[in-house]
Motif scaffolding. Structure first.
Motif, PDB file in Angstrom:
ATOM      1  N   ASP A  37       0.834  -1.205   0.000  1.00 53.07           N
ATOM      2  CA  ASP A  37       0.000   0.000   0.000  1.00 53.07           C
ATOM      3  C   ASP A  37       0.867   1.254   0.000  1.00 53.07           C
ATOM      4  O   ASP A  37       0.613   2.222  -0.722  1.00 53.07           O
ATOM      5  CB  ASP A  37      -0.923  -0.018   1.219  1.00 53.07           C
ATOM      6  N   LYS A  58       1.041   3.978  -3.237  1.00 53.28           N
ATOM      7  CA  LYS A  58       0.650   5.370  -2.983  1.00 53.28           C
ATOM      8  C   LYS A  58       1.739   6.353  -3.386  1.00 53.28           C
ATOM      9  O   LYS A  58       1.462   7.547  -3.551  1.00 53.28           O
ATOM     10  CB  LYS A  58       0.291   5.540  -1.511  1.00 53.28           C
ATOM     11  N   LYS A  78      -9.529  -5.203  -1.766  1.00 50.85           N
ATOM     12  CA  LYS A  78     -10.555  -4.303  -2.299  1.00 50.85           C
ATOM     13  C   LYS A  78     -10.790  -3.060  -1.441  1.00 50.85           C
ATOM     14  O   LYS A  78     -11.295  -2.054  -1.939  1.00 50.85           O
ATOM     15  CB  LYS A  78     -11.867  -5.069  -2.459  1.00 50.85           C
ATOM     16  N   ASN A  79     -10.449  -3.129  -0.156  1.00 46.64           N
ATOM     17  CA  ASN A  79     -10.700  -1.967   0.700  1.00 46.64           C
ATOM     18  C   ASN A  79      -9.680  -0.848   0.505  1.00 46.64           C
ATOM     19  O   ASN A  79      -9.815   0.228   1.085  1.00 46.64           O
ATOM     20  CB  ASN A  79     -10.734  -2.391   2.173  1.00 46.64           C
ATOM     21  N   GLU A 103      -8.223   2.080  -1.709  1.00 43.84           N
ATOM     22  CA  GLU A 103      -8.869   2.929  -2.711  1.00 43.84           C
ATOM     23  C   GLU A 103      -8.305   2.722  -4.108  1.00 43.84           C
ATOM     24  O   GLU A 103      -9.035   2.691  -5.094  1.00 43.84           O
ATOM     25  CB  GLU A 103      -8.736   4.396  -2.279  1.00 43.84           C
ATOM     26  N   TRP A 104      -7.001   2.575  -4.200  1.00 41.71           N
ATOM     27  CA  TRP A 104      -6.364   2.447  -5.513  1.00 41.71           C
ATOM     28  C   TRP A 104      -6.570   1.079  -6.144  1.00 41.71           C
ATOM     29  O   TRP A 104      -6.359   0.890  -7.344  1.00 41.71           O
ATOM     30  CB  TRP A 104      -4.867   2.732  -5.409  1.00 41.71           C
ATOM     31  N   LYS A 137      -9.174  -0.647  -6.943  1.00 40.20           N
ATOM     32  CA  LYS A 137     -10.192  -0.758  -7.995  1.00 40.20           C
ATOM     33  C   LYS A 137      -9.681  -0.269  -9.349  1.00 40.20           C
ATOM     34  O   LYS A 137     -10.268  -0.580 -10.396  1.00 40.20           O
ATOM     35  CB  LYS A 137     -11.443   0.011  -7.600  1.00 40.20           C
TER      36      LYS A 137
END
Length: 403
Positions: A123, A127, A149-150, A152-153, A155
């Protein structure tokens, strides 16, 4: 002398029948000739028209058509309909079609081989890479996809899953040069990297300015697990392309022309230009999934002088955490995360733990990696001997000692 009398002949029934038969036959012959001539004329007309078309085609610049670059298999198609490359851009199921031609040429690709246990580290890595100029692709070697999936990026990322496969297995199958053709650079990274001191935009600026086709960010020598000295950061340098070693075996000096002294990066965080990746992809073997030995030969894909076009970027550096992830499988979600803690537990110790479902096959993985390296080296040696047309651009002159 009397005039001959024909009336009796016509009055004879037999004669009249014969004459009628003659007229019918003549009519049939004439009809066949007429219709046959019409058909033949039409056939010749069609042939003539076809000949005219062929003649018109022959009047074109045949040499120009032959010289057109046509992707293999597209020859039966008109040139304008052929799309010879692809990309990893996501498209909506409905609404307007997404056209992004202007920005695609400026985008690069970040590819990470990941497991869910390194989710927090991954993560932080993702970012750091601006979504506007980077497409993200995750190779899930543990088969876990939904748990990402939780983020944000997530998806916007492309997810590919195959259990117990390596980064290079995925890359060979899902990063074909025609698929990633539209991306300027391909970051093919491991998951265990700290990026606190790394800026991808600044990194690309340096790579372009220095003309590096194959590169990697330098490793923080204090915090990193460093396997090869050439990857260590030189604090007063922007970029370095060679290392120096004056003692012991395998010495490196300013005259060295071969890896690991020069023209070399490690396989945990390489960055390829699209031209360099097109070459390197062909060198990745289908069955040798750990790619050991490939690093020694990447310089052949440097699009020129490997002593200039392969380098380590010092001003944008990372930390290699060295987490032992490959071969460690935890079948119990509540079990201790051996891999993420970076602990080295032997297989016998793991098996001896009461109720433990952690399976540690790291020794077997390392053994397989070493075997693959020997196989790859032999394949390269055999290929060089068999290809009579190939000339080694990096061959060492007879009067110089290789380094």
């Amino acid at each position: 002398m009397k005039t001959p009398n024909f009336v009796p002949m016509l009055s004879d029934p037999k004669n009249r029948s014969w004459l009628c038969s003659l007229l019918i036959v003549a009519s049939l012959i004439w009809g066949a000739y007429f219709f046959g001539s019409t058909f033949i004329a039409k056939e010749y007309k069609d042939r003539f028209m076809r000949w005219e078309v062929l003649s018109d085609m022959q009047k074109r610049d045949i040499s120009a058509c032959k010289d057109r670059c046509r992707p293999s298999g597209s020859e039966p198609l008109p040139k304008g309909i052929v799309v010879k490359a692809s990309n990893l851009e996501l498209q909506p199921l409905w609404g307007s079609i997404k056209h992004n031609k202007n920005s695609r040429a400026e985008k690069s690709l970040l590819v990470l081989a990941v497991g869910i246990k390194q989710k927090e580290i991954v993560d932080k890595i993702v970012k750091k890479f601006p979504q506007s100029i980077f497409v993200v692709m995750l190779f899930h070697y543990d088969g876990v996809v939904d748990d990402w999936k939780n983020l944000e990026w997530s998806k916007h990322a492309v997810h590919v899953s195959a259990v117990n496969q390596t980064k290079w297995w995925f890359a060979k199958r899902f990063l074909h040069p025609d698929i990633v053709f539209e991306y300027e650079y391909i970051f093919l990274w491991d998951e265990d990297l700290g990026v606190e001191n790394f800026d991808p935009v600044g990194y690309l600026s340096i790579v372009k300015d220095e003309g590096l086709e194959i590169s990697q960010p330098a490793l923080d020598p204090v915090k990193s697990d460093v396997h090869h000295p050439i990857t260590s950061r030189q604090s007063r340098s922007r970029v370095h392309r060679r290392m120096y070693k004056f003692k012991g075996s395998g010495r490196c000096d300013s005259q060295s022309t071969a890896p690991p002294c020069v023209g070399w990066v490690e396989m945990m965080a390489p960055v390829f230009s699209k031209a360099a990746w097109r070459c390197a992809w062909h060198m990745v073997q289908n069955d040798l999934i750990h790619a050991w030995g490939l690093d020694q030969l990447l310089g052949y894909c440097a699009q020129g002088d490997r002593t200039r076009k392969v380098g380590v970027v010092d001003s944008e550096y990372i930390v290699h955490l060295g987490l032992p992830t490959l071969g460690v499988m935890d079948h119990n979600q509540n079990a201790t995360n051996v891999a993420s803690e970076g602990k080295t537990a032997s297989k016998s110790d793991t098996k001896a733990s009461a109720g433990s479902k952690v399976v540690d096959n790291r020794m077997e993985v390392r053994q397989r990696s070493f075997i693959e390296m020997q196989i790859f080296r032999k394949r390269w040696k055999d290929a060089v001997e068999e290809d009579q047309c190939w000339v080694d651009p990096h061959r060492t002159p007879a009067n110089r000692t290789p380094h």
